[in-house]
Design a protein around this motif. Structure first.
Motif, PDB file in Angstrom:
ATOM      1  N   LEU A   1       0.808  -1.208   0.000  1.00 12.38           N
ATOM      2  CA  LEU A   1       0.000   0.000   0.000  1.00 12.38           C
ATOM      3  C   LEU A   1       0.852   1.274   0.000  1.00 12.38           C
ATOM      4  N   LYS A   2       0.311   2.310  -0.610  1.00 14.65           N
ATOM      5  CA  LYS A   2       0.888   3.639  -0.490  1.00 14.65           C
ATOM      6  C   LYS A   2       0.146   4.406   0.606  1.00 14.65           C
ATOM      7  N   SER A   3       0.755   5.443   1.131  1.00  9.63           N
ATOM      8  CA  SER A   3       0.080   6.263   2.131  1.00  9.63           C
ATOM      9  C   SER A   3      -1.124   6.949   1.500  1.00  9.63           C
ATOM     10  N   ALA A   4      -2.285   6.784   2.127  1.00  2.00           N
ATOM     11  CA  ALA A   4      -3.521   7.349   1.580  1.00  2.00           C
ATOM     12  C   ALA A   4      -3.522   8.869   1.608  1.00  2.00           C
ATOM     13  N   ASN A   5      -2.703   9.473   2.460  1.00  2.00           N
ATOM     14  CA  ASN A   5      -2.676  10.932   2.581  1.00  2.00           C
ATOM     15  C   ASN A   5      -1.633  11.593   1.684  1.00  2.00           C
ATOM     16  N   TYR A   6      -0.848  10.763   0.978  1.00  2.00           N
ATOM     17  CA  TYR A   6       0.130  11.309   0.041  1.00  2.00           C
ATOM     18  C   TYR A   6      -0.533  11.403  -1.335  1.00  2.00           C
ATOM     19  N   PRO A   7      -0.256  12.445  -2.105  1.00  2.00           N
ATOM     20  CA  PRO A   7      -0.922  12.614  -3.399  1.00  2.00           C
ATOM     21  C   PRO A   7      -0.856  11.358  -4.264  1.00  2.00           C
ATOM     22  N   GLY A   8      -2.024  10.906  -4.700  1.00  2.00           N
ATOM     23  CA  GLY A   8      -2.117   9.731  -5.554  1.00  2.00           C
ATOM     24  C   GLY A   8      -2.171   8.417  -4.805  1.00  2.00           C
ATOM     25  N   GLY A   9      -1.842   8.432  -3.528  1.00  2.00           N
ATOM     26  CA  GLY A   9      -1.775   7.191  -2.770  1.00  2.00           C
ATOM     27  C   GLY A   9      -3.109   6.499  -2.625  1.00  2.00           C
ATOM     28  N   ASN A  10      -4.136   7.238  -2.269  1.00  2.00           N
ATOM     29  CA  ASN A  10      -5.446   6.632  -2.056  1.00  2.00           C
ATOM     30  C   ASN A  10      -5.996   6.048  -3.356  1.00  2.00           C
ATOM     31  N   ASP A  11      -5.840   6.776  -4.468  1.00  2.00           N
ATOM     32  CA  ASP A  11      -6.313   6.273  -5.766  1.00  2.00           C
ATOM     33  C   ASP A  11      -5.587   4.991  -6.145  1.00  2.00           C
ATOM     34  N   TYR A  12      -4.295   4.959  -5.907  1.00  2.00           N
ATOM     35  CA  TYR A  12      -3.508   3.755  -6.211  1.00  2.00           C
ATOM     36  C   TYR A  12      -4.014   2.567  -5.405  1.00  2.00           C
ATOM     37  N   ASN A  13      -4.250   2.785  -4.117  1.00  2.00           N
ATOM     38  CA  ASN A  13      -4.727   1.698  -3.264  1.00  2.00           C
ATOM     39  C   ASN A  13      -6.099   1.197  -3.704  1.00  2.00           C
ATOM     40  N   LYS A  14      -6.991   2.139  -4.028  1.00  2.00           N
ATOM     41  CA  LYS A  14      -8.371   1.769  -4.349  1.00  2.00           C
ATOM     42  C   LYS A  14      -8.527   1.160  -5.739  1.00  2.00           C
ATOM     43  N   THR A  15      -7.698   1.598  -6.688  1.00  2.00           N
ATOM     44  CA  THR A  15      -7.873   1.135  -8.066  1.00  2.00           C
ATOM     45  C   THR A  15      -6.961  -0.021  -8.455  1.00  2.00           C
ATOM     46  N   ILE A  16      -5.867  -0.195  -7.733  1.00  2.00           N
ATOM     47  CA  ILE A  16      -4.910  -1.253  -8.089  1.00  2.00           C
ATOM     48  C   ILE A  16      -4.769  -2.297  -6.982  1.00  2.00           C
ATOM     49  N   ILE A  17      -4.415  -1.854  -5.781  1.00  2.00           N
ATOM     50  CA  ILE A  17      -4.083  -2.803  -4.729  1.00  2.00           C
ATOM     51  C   ILE A  17      -5.317  -3.558  -4.216  1.00  2.00           C
ATOM     52  N   GLU A  18      -6.372  -2.835  -3.878  1.00  2.00           N
ATOM     53  CA  GLU A  18      -7.565  -3.498  -3.339  1.00  2.00           C
ATOM     54  C   GLU A  18      -8.215  -4.451  -4.343  1.00  2.00           C
ATOM     55  N   PRO A  19      -8.443  -4.046  -5.599  1.00  2.00           N
ATOM     56  CA  PRO A  19      -9.038  -4.994  -6.555  1.00  2.00           C
ATOM     57  C   PRO A  19      -8.183  -6.238  -6.770  1.00  2.00           C
ATOM     58  N   ASN A  20      -6.874  -6.062  -6.800  1.00  2.00           N
ATOM     59  CA  ASN A  20      -5.990  -7.226  -6.986  1.00  2.00           C
ATOM     60  C   ASN A  20      -6.096  -8.176  -5.803  1.00  2.00           C
ATOM     61  N   TYR A  21      -6.155  -7.615  -4.583  1.00  2.00           N
ATOM     62  CA  TYR A  21      -6.286  -8.481  -3.424  1.00  2.00           C
ATOM     63  C   TYR A  21      -7.634  -9.194  -3.419  1.00  2.00           C
ATOM     64  N   GLU A  22      -8.701  -8.466  -3.745  1.00  2.00           N
ATOM     65  CA  GLU A  22     -10.026  -9.075  -3.725  1.00  2.00           C
ATOM     66  C   GLU A  22     -10.164 -10.189  -4.771  1.00  2.00           C
ATOM     67  N   LYS A  23      -9.348 -10.127  -5.809  1.00  2.00           N
ATOM     68  CA  LYS A  23      -9.382 -11.158  -6.859  1.00  2.00           C
ATOM     69  C   LYS A  23      -8.438 -12.316  -6.571  1.00  2.00           C
ATOM     70  N   TYR A  24      -7.225 -11.979  -6.089  1.00  2.00           N
ATOM     71  CA  TYR A  24      -6.185 -13.007  -5.956  1.00  2.00           C
ATOM     72  C   TYR A  24      -5.740 -13.293  -4.522  1.00  2.00           C
ATOM     73  N   GLY A  25      -6.097 -12.391  -3.589  1.00  2.00           N
ATOM     74  CA  GLY A  25      -5.687 -12.592  -2.203  1.00  2.00           C
ATOM     75  C   GLY A  25      -4.234 -12.293  -1.939  1.00  2.00           C
ATOM     76  N   ARG A  26      -3.662 -11.367  -2.707  1.00  2.00           N
ATOM     77  CA  ARG A  26      -2.241 -11.022  -2.518  1.00  2.00           C
ATOM     78  C   ARG A  26      -1.995  -9.557  -2.819  1.00  2.00           C
TER      79      ARG A  26
END
Length: 234
Positions: A209-234
């Protein structure tokens, strides 16, 4: 100064962890990598007064840790085979082979020992944090007559002294400065480092994860990291 004495005590504590627990830290990291690779889940229950919150959904931390904020045995819900929705589900649902981290500095906290006893029976791997110096000086309270380190799949000694505190201070009866929290956080990040490295060696890129309070961090987490985890568990 007391501050300097404290700093020295922490340096010594970390050295003791490295000198005595490196083998088990590596084992724990490998267990996590194995679990993630086969589609399992890693649950963190309360570790030494909520140290686990330093690793769950934190900038620089892995997405694969899930919180287990319960103590009741009936909350060990077993998921159906092939249930991938549990990655996104807020309710912890276990499968045999999953991992749960638990912690009791004394090794005899009744709710933690009960939880460990039931989890192991269900085929869940339990990684336990305890102080072996403390645990070997107190009596068990579980009906089995066992303490945490005698039940867990893998036990890691947080190297805290018996009764927890590290320093004698003139004019104060009780010792000062708890050891288990800072040691456990140090150990958890070491374990996580091993797990991340092992996954990368296997061609698996864990979601960091990136820091949600750093510019772009929250979008990165929500659009890349979370969907990947919800699909693959990693």
């Amino acid at each position: 100064m007391l501050m300097h004495r404290y700093q020295k005590a922490v340096d010594d504590l970390f050295k003791k962890v490295r000198d005595t627990q490196t083998e088990n830290i590596i084992k724990a990291g490998e267990m996590i990598a194995d679990c993630v690779e086969r589609g399992g889940c890693i649950f963190l229950s309360r570790i030494c007064h909520s140290i686990e919150n330093d690793l769950i959904y934190r900038g620089g931390g892995p997405m694969f840790y899930k919180a287990f904020n319960y103590r009741k045995l009936e909350d060990l819900v077993i998921a159906e085979e092939g249930d991938t929705a549990r990655y996104a589900d807020k309710t912890p649902r276990f499968r045999p082979g999953d991992i749960i981290f638990v912690s009791s500095v004394s090794g005899r906290s009744k709710d933690i020992v009960d939880l460990t006893f039931e989890a192991v029976k269900l085929g869940i791997n339990v990684i336990a944090f305890t102080s072996m110096e403390y645990a070997t000086e107190v009596d068990p309270v579980h009906p089995s007559g066992k303490k945490l380190y005698e039940m867990a799949t893998l036990t890691i000694d947080n190297c805290a002294p018996a009764a927890e505190a590290m320093l004698d201070v003139e004019g104060i009866e009780a010792k000062f400065a708890a050891a288990s929290g800072i040691a456990s956080d140090y150990i958890m990040w070491n374990i996580t480092s091993v797990a991340v490295e092992k996954l990368l060696e296997r061609g698996i890129t864990p979601g960091i994860l990136k820091s949600a309070n750093y510019p772009g961090g929250n979008d990165y987490n929500k659009t890349i990291i979370e969907p990947n985890y919800e699909k693959y568990g990693r």
